[in-house]
Design a protein around this motif. Structure first.
Motif, PDB file in Angstrom:
ATOM      1  N   GLY A 719      -2.614  11.862  16.348  1.00  0.00           N
ATOM      2  CA  GLY A 719      -2.326  12.741  15.214  1.00  0.00           C
ATOM      3  C   GLY A 719      -1.522  12.035  14.149  1.00  0.00           C
ATOM      4  N   THR A 720      -1.725  12.473  12.890  1.00  0.00           N
ATOM      5  CA  THR A 720      -0.964  11.948  11.755  1.00  0.00           C
ATOM      6  C   THR A 720      -0.314  13.128  11.039  1.00  0.00           C
ATOM      7  N   TYR A 721       0.992  13.042  10.809  1.00  0.00           N
ATOM      8  CA  TYR A 721       1.739  14.153  10.222  1.00  0.00           C
ATOM      9  C   TYR A 721       2.434  13.670   8.956  1.00  0.00           C
ATOM     10  N   MET A 722       2.051  14.243   7.829  1.00  0.00           N
ATOM     11  CA  MET A 722       2.566  13.823   6.526  1.00  0.00           C
ATOM     12  C   MET A 722       3.834  14.609   6.177  1.00  0.00           C
ATOM     13  N   SER A 723       4.794  13.927   5.571  1.00  0.00           N
ATOM     14  CA  SER A 723       5.906  14.629   4.938  1.00  0.00           C
ATOM     15  C   SER A 723       5.602  14.654   3.443  1.00  0.00           C
ATOM     16  N   LYS A 724       6.290  15.519   2.706  1.00  0.00           N
ATOM     17  CA  LYS A 724       5.970  15.648   1.278  1.00  0.00           C
ATOM     18  C   LYS A 724       6.260  14.335   0.545  1.00  0.00           C
ATOM     19  N   SER A 725       7.484  13.855   0.700  1.00  0.00           N
ATOM     20  CA  SER A 725       7.847  12.594   0.044  1.00  0.00           C
ATOM     21  C   SER A 725       9.079  12.016   0.740  1.00  0.00           C
ATOM     22  N   THR A 726       8.999  11.914   2.068  1.00  0.00           N
ATOM     23  CA  THR A 726      10.151  11.459   2.848  1.00  0.00           C
ATOM     24  C   THR A 726       9.763  10.313   3.769  1.00  0.00           C
ATOM     25  N   PRO A 727      10.167   9.091   3.447  1.00  0.00           N
ATOM     26  CA  PRO A 727       9.933   7.972   4.373  1.00  0.00           C
ATOM     27  C   PRO A 727      10.661   8.235   5.700  1.00  0.00           C
ATOM     28  N   VAL A 728      10.027   7.910   6.809  1.00  0.00           N
ATOM     29  CA  VAL A 728      10.598   8.186   8.129  1.00  0.00           C
ATOM     30  C   VAL A 728      11.491   7.018   8.545  1.00  0.00           C
ATOM     31  N   VAL A 729      12.789   7.304   8.714  1.00  0.00           N
ATOM     32  CA  VAL A 729      13.767   6.262   9.035  1.00  0.00           C
ATOM     33  C   VAL A 729      14.057   6.205  10.532  1.00  0.00           C
ATOM     34  N   HIS A 730      13.936   7.363  11.224  1.00  0.00           N
ATOM     35  CA  HIS A 730      14.315   7.393  12.635  1.00  0.00           C
ATOM     36  C   HIS A 730      13.515   8.448  13.388  1.00  0.00           C
ATOM     37  N   LEU A 731      13.253   8.175  14.676  1.00  0.00           N
ATOM     38  CA  LEU A 731      12.566   9.119  15.552  1.00  0.00           C
ATOM     39  C   LEU A 731      13.342   9.258  16.854  1.00  0.00           C
ATOM     40  N   HIS A 732      13.259  10.457  17.466  1.00  0.00           N
ATOM     41  CA  HIS A 732      13.995  10.686  18.712  1.00  0.00           C
ATOM     42  C   HIS A 732      13.308  11.795  19.501  1.00  0.00           C
ATOM     43  N   PHE A 733      13.051  11.550  20.793  1.00  0.00           N
ATOM     44  CA  PHE A 733      12.525  12.591  21.675  1.00  0.00           C
ATOM     45  C   PHE A 733      13.685  13.253  22.406  1.00  0.00           C
ATOM     46  N   THR A 734      13.733  14.582  22.358  1.00  0.00           N
ATOM     47  CA  THR A 734      14.773  15.298  23.098  1.00  0.00           C
ATOM     48  C   THR A 734      14.462  15.211  24.589  1.00  0.00           C
ATOM     49  N   ARG A 735      15.404  15.699  25.395  1.00  0.00           N
ATOM     50  CA  ARG A 735      15.206  15.645  26.847  1.00  0.00           C
ATOM     51  C   ARG A 735      14.042  16.521  27.299  1.00  0.00           C
ATOM     52  N   ARG A 736      13.642  17.467  26.450  1.00  0.00           N
ATOM     53  CA  ARG A 736      12.489  18.318  26.787  1.00  0.00           C
ATOM     54  C   ARG A 736      11.223  17.862  26.070  1.00  0.00           C
ATOM     55  N   ASN A 737      11.259  16.691  25.439  1.00  0.00           N
ATOM     56  CA  ASN A 737      10.100  16.074  24.770  1.00  0.00           C
ATOM     57  C   ASN A 737       9.719  16.725  23.445  1.00  0.00           C
ATOM     58  N   LEU A 738      10.680  17.326  22.765  1.00  0.00           N
ATOM     59  CA  LEU A 738      10.477  17.732  21.374  1.00  0.00           C
ATOM     60  C   LEU A 738      10.774  16.499  20.515  1.00  0.00           C
ATOM     61  N   LEU A 739       9.951  16.231  19.530  1.00  0.00           N
ATOM     62  CA  LEU A 739      10.146  15.044  18.689  1.00  0.00           C
ATOM     63  C   LEU A 739      10.961  15.391  17.444  1.00  0.00           C
ATOM     64  N   LEU A 740      12.063  14.675  17.246  1.00  0.00           N
ATOM     65  CA  LEU A 740      12.882  14.829  16.043  1.00  0.00           C
ATOM     66  C   LEU A 740      12.651  13.617  15.141  1.00  0.00           C
ATOM     67  N   ALA A 741      12.462  13.861  13.857  1.00  0.00           N
ATOM     68  CA  ALA A 741      12.297  12.785  12.879  1.00  0.00           C
ATOM     69  C   ALA A 741      13.328  12.973  11.773  1.00  0.00           C
ATOM     70  N   ALA A 742      13.683  11.886  11.110  1.00  0.00           N
ATOM     71  CA  ALA A 742      14.691  11.978  10.045  1.00  0.00           C
ATOM     72  C   ALA A 742      14.372  10.997   8.930  1.00  0.00           C
ATOM     73  N   GLY A 743      14.729  11.390   7.717  1.00  0.00           N
ATOM     74  CA  GLY A 743      14.538  10.530   6.558  1.00  0.00           C
ATOM     75  C   GLY A 743      15.153  11.170   5.329  1.00  0.00           C
ATOM     76  N   SER A 744      15.197  10.422   4.267  1.00  0.00           N
ATOM     77  CA  SER A 744      15.802  10.902   3.027  1.00  0.00           C
ATOM     78  C   SER A 744      14.714  11.218   2.007  1.00  0.00           C
ATOM     79  N   TYR A 745      14.776  12.413   1.438  1.00  0.00           N
ATOM     80  CA  TYR A 745      13.761  12.840   0.469  1.00  0.00           C
ATOM     81  C   TYR A 745      13.803  11.941  -0.768  1.00  0.00           C
ATOM     82  N   ALA A 746      12.646  11.379  -1.111  1.00  0.00           N
ATOM     83  CA  ALA A 746      12.552  10.511  -2.284  1.00  0.00           C
ATOM     84  C   ALA A 746      11.891  11.296  -3.408  1.00  0.00           C
ATOM     85  N   ALA A 747      12.681  11.690  -4.378  1.00  0.00           N
ATOM     86  CA  ALA A 747      12.167  12.538  -5.458  1.00  0.00           C
ATOM     87  C   ALA A 747      11.186  11.759  -6.321  1.00  0.00           C
TER      88      ALA A 747
END
Length: 747
Positions: A719-747
């Protein structure tokens, strides 16, 4: 401080041409082929044999000359020690003294007794340069004198013939059979660079410019950035301060070529009397010869692209203990809801065993795991044991991921991050998130309803009843509760951050050359670790805490312990900035990625480099180990994600799809799925289980040390999941396997 040098120091010790001791086909003996090439392609096989045979007496003659000199200066004790170490008889100086006065094979004559210090040293220098390389090299050779390094380019031929030599070789390689052409084409790039540098060094600026313009377009596209740097070196003065050039000059470019292809090249150069190219091959290239079928263009391209060519096969032969350490036995108490249900029914409590897929695997000792006490690890505190119990409870509720069951993704977008977000990290239990910023601050947020609080002052702590059950709550100051905290201390942009496994500490590294350890109980800086002289690009805590690793612009990675001001190990060997660092899940190894486009795996205990992986075509920015410790994933500016088998030391898969730098990689907790995040504003999920299950282990025994990579990126992409305009800086799987992603919105 125990500074351990690894990597390139070991590589320089290797002989020039590595090959199996077999008959040559071209020469009668393999003495020159297998060890050191003859100085001229026109040398006959007998000349090669004579040279290797003359090496031993020449060394002995030099040794006797040194002994005579020491004896003449009445250094009898030194004479005896040196004689015993060399295994010479007591009368060696007397009986062989006459031999020393005879003309030597190097053309020098004269009695040893008549030698002065200068002539003796010059004689030793001539002899050592004529013989094979010394078996050891001083660590200081890693920082060579610039003038000495560049002086090798002074021995050159007619500048007008450089284009002729190169064109002649190019025509020959283009005319050979297809199966050999791809392998022999590997010599174009290193030859082009060294011939151009020779012309520039010897002040043939117009010839150098013409040579560059004519042949630079023929080089592989992945060397484009290097050629751009090279094109700026147009005068001898430019060469002196250029780090990339010094790296290229001091480390031999490694080519892996089949025996048949190598014989073709050798025969051509000998027939054409092409000394110029032959000398460059002998001086600056390391040809790793293997028996078997020549490799295809796709196989070569998959492994090429680094600053110093491919890795030698010997570099990846060391034993690596990639298995996981045995988990400590911890009893898991029943959940509160279970206890309540049983009490209501009035039945006696029964302990139900908790099934944990990860825990059950680690109960038995993995045969590939290191010894439990191979490196000293911190003992588990009571709070650590409680956290382990929480982890095991969470694991029972973990979602089993797969092709038909993809994870939910929660994206944390940093809005209005005018300070410039440069790094992100989550705690293992996903309760805290931290960001490093270009304005030199570190900010910590709570992502649960529980707010961040500081510990009370010393005066207030004295008033607390330390025997009470809720003492851990009482020591916290409710007046300081807030959703986020800002940590001030760095004097430059923060490039890397890492939470400790127990969530009590946070590491940050910065352009100011320091790594800082912050307390998450007081939100103050506890220690500033100073060892890097330049910006520090990344830092990470060990999975067991206590140890951490850092890497920076000074091209080395350092291993630290939180209670030591100085590093415990220095991992040296990369030819450019160390851009990312990661600990192996068993904490016995550290992996580093670099701008030299290579990945190195280092043994924490010995400090040695035990794996070198090449294949990326740009600086490496992220690394991730699979949960079982067997595999490694890497991402770089080339937009590719490469998967590596650590035990066999081989690339096993190439995942193509991202259109920009891959900045984040993370395996799911069960190792079934690999998530990748990129500057192209997407998160992609890959079927890691299928990628590793499809491996044919028979291929690992191939003599080439390489397997055929399937072009199955589309099959593995889930699968490919697009953000509106946010480069992905970090990824993390929780202990229950939920995926967390983080990045800074680039206007």
């Amino acid at each position: 401080m125990a500074a351990v040098q690894g990597g390139m120091v070991d590589e320089k010790e290797e002989v020039d041409i590595k090959t199996e001791p077999q008959s040559d086909g071209l020469m009668n003996t393999n003495a020159t082929d297998g060890r050191q090439l003859s100085p001229s392609p026109s040398s006959s096989s007998s000349a090669g044999s004579t040279k290797s045979a003359a090496g031993a007496p020449e060394d002995q003659q030099t040794l006797l000359a040194v002994l005579q000199f020491l004896r003449k200066n009445k250094l009898t004790e030194s004479v005896e020690i040196l004689r015993r170490e060399a295994g010479l008889p007591e009368d060696a100086l007397d009986t062989k003294g006459a031999d020393c006065s005879a003309p030597s094979s190097g053309g020098t004559a004269g009695g040893v007794d008549g030698l002065d210090a200068g002539s003796l040293l010059s004689r030793v220098a001539v002899s050592s340069s004529a013989g094979t390389p010394a078996p050891t090299k001083a660590v200081a050779d890693d920082q060579p004198d610039v003038s000495v390094v560049l002086s090798a380019y002074s021995q050159q031929g007619d500048p007008a013939l450089y284009k002729v030599y190169y064109s002649d070789l190019k025509k020959f390689i283009e005319s050979v059979l297809d199966c050999h052409r791809a392998e022999l084409s590997q010599v174009f790039y290193p030859l082009f660079v060294h011939m151009y540098l020779e012309l520039v060094y010897n002040n043939h600026e117009s010839e150098a410019k013409a040579f560059f313009e004519k042949f630079s377009g023929d080089q592989e596209c992945y060397y484009e950035d290097d050629l751009r740097v090279l094109s700026s070196l147009t005068k001898k003065e430019h060469m002196r301060g250029n780090e990339t050039l010094l790296d290229f000059r001091t480390s031999k470019f490694v080519l892996r070529i089949s025996r048949d292809s190598y014989q073709l090249l050798k025969r051509h150069l000998q027939e054409r009397q092409n000394n110029q190219i032959w000398n460059i091959i002998q001086e600056h290239l390391y040809i790793d010869i293997f028996d078997g079928m020549p490799r295809s263009k796709s196989q070569i391209d998959a492994m090429s692209g680094s600053l110093a060519g491919e890795a030698k096969r010997e570099a990846n032969k060391a034993k690596v203990y990639y298995g996981l350490l045995k988990e400590p036995e911890i009893e898991v108490p029943l959940d509160d809801e279970d206890e309540e249900a049983e009490n209501e029914e009035g039945k006696p409590k029964k302990k139900k065993p908790k099934k944990d897929s990860m825990g059950s695997k680690s109960k038995k000792q993995d045969p590939n795991a290191p010894l439990q006490n191979r490196i000293p690890l911190p003992e588990l505190k009571d709070s650590d044991k409680l956290d382990k119990i929480m982890y095991m409870k969470e694991s029972t509720k973990r979602i089993r991921l797969g092709r038909e069951n993809l994870p939910s993704i929660c994206f944390y977008t940093f809005l209005n991050a005018y300070q410039g977000l440069t790094a992100v990290d989550f705690t293992d239990d996903s309760s805290l998130i931290a960001g490093g910023f270009a304005d030199s601050t570190v900010r910590v947020w709570s992502v649960t309803p529980k707010k961040l609080r500081k510990v009370k002052s010393a005066a207030d702590l004295n008033l607390i009843d330390k025997e009470s059950d809720d003492v851990l709550e009482r020591i916290m100051d409710e007046k300081t509760a807030s959703e986020s905290k800002i940590l001030y201390g760095h004097s430059g942009p923060v490039y890397g951050i890492s939470f400790s496994p127990d969530r009590n500490y946070l590491l940050s590294c910065s352009e100011d050359g320091t790594v800082r350890l912050w307390s998450l109980l007081t939100f103050t800086c506890l220690v500033g670790y100073k060892g890097h002289n330049y910006p520090v690009w990344d830092t990470q805590f060990s999975p067991y805490g206590y140890y951490f690793v850092s890497g920076g612009h000074d091209r080395v990675a350092r291993l630290w312990a939180t209670d030591h001001y100085q590093p415990l190990r220095i991992f040296a060997g990369h030819l450019a900035d160390v851009t990312c660092t990661r600990f192996h899940p068993n904490s016995n190894y550290v992996v580093t990625g670099s701008s030299d486009r290579t990945i190195r795996l280092w043994d924490v205990l010995t400090g040695n480099c035990v794996r070198i992986f090449t294949g990326h075509k740009g600086p490496i920015h992220t690394l991730a180990f699979s949960p079982n410790g067997k595999f490694l994933a890497s991402g770089a500016t080339d937009g590719r994600v490469l998967l590596w088998d650590i035990g066999h030391g081989l690339m096993v898969s190439e995942l193509k799809g991202h259109t920009d730098t891959v900045y984040a990689l993370r395996f799911s907790r069960d190792g079934e799925i690999l998530a990748s995040g990129s500057m192209d504003n997407t998160v992609r999920l890959w079927d890691a289980a299928k990628a590793f299950d499809d491996l044919e282990t028979d291929d690992f025994t191939a003599a080439t040390g390489h397997i055929h990579l399937q072009d199955n990126s589309q099959e593995l992409l889930l699968g490919t999941y697009m953000s509106k305009s946010t480069p992905v800086v970090h990824l993390h799987f929780t202990r229950r396997n939920l995926l967390l992603a983080a990045g800074s919105y680039a206007a």
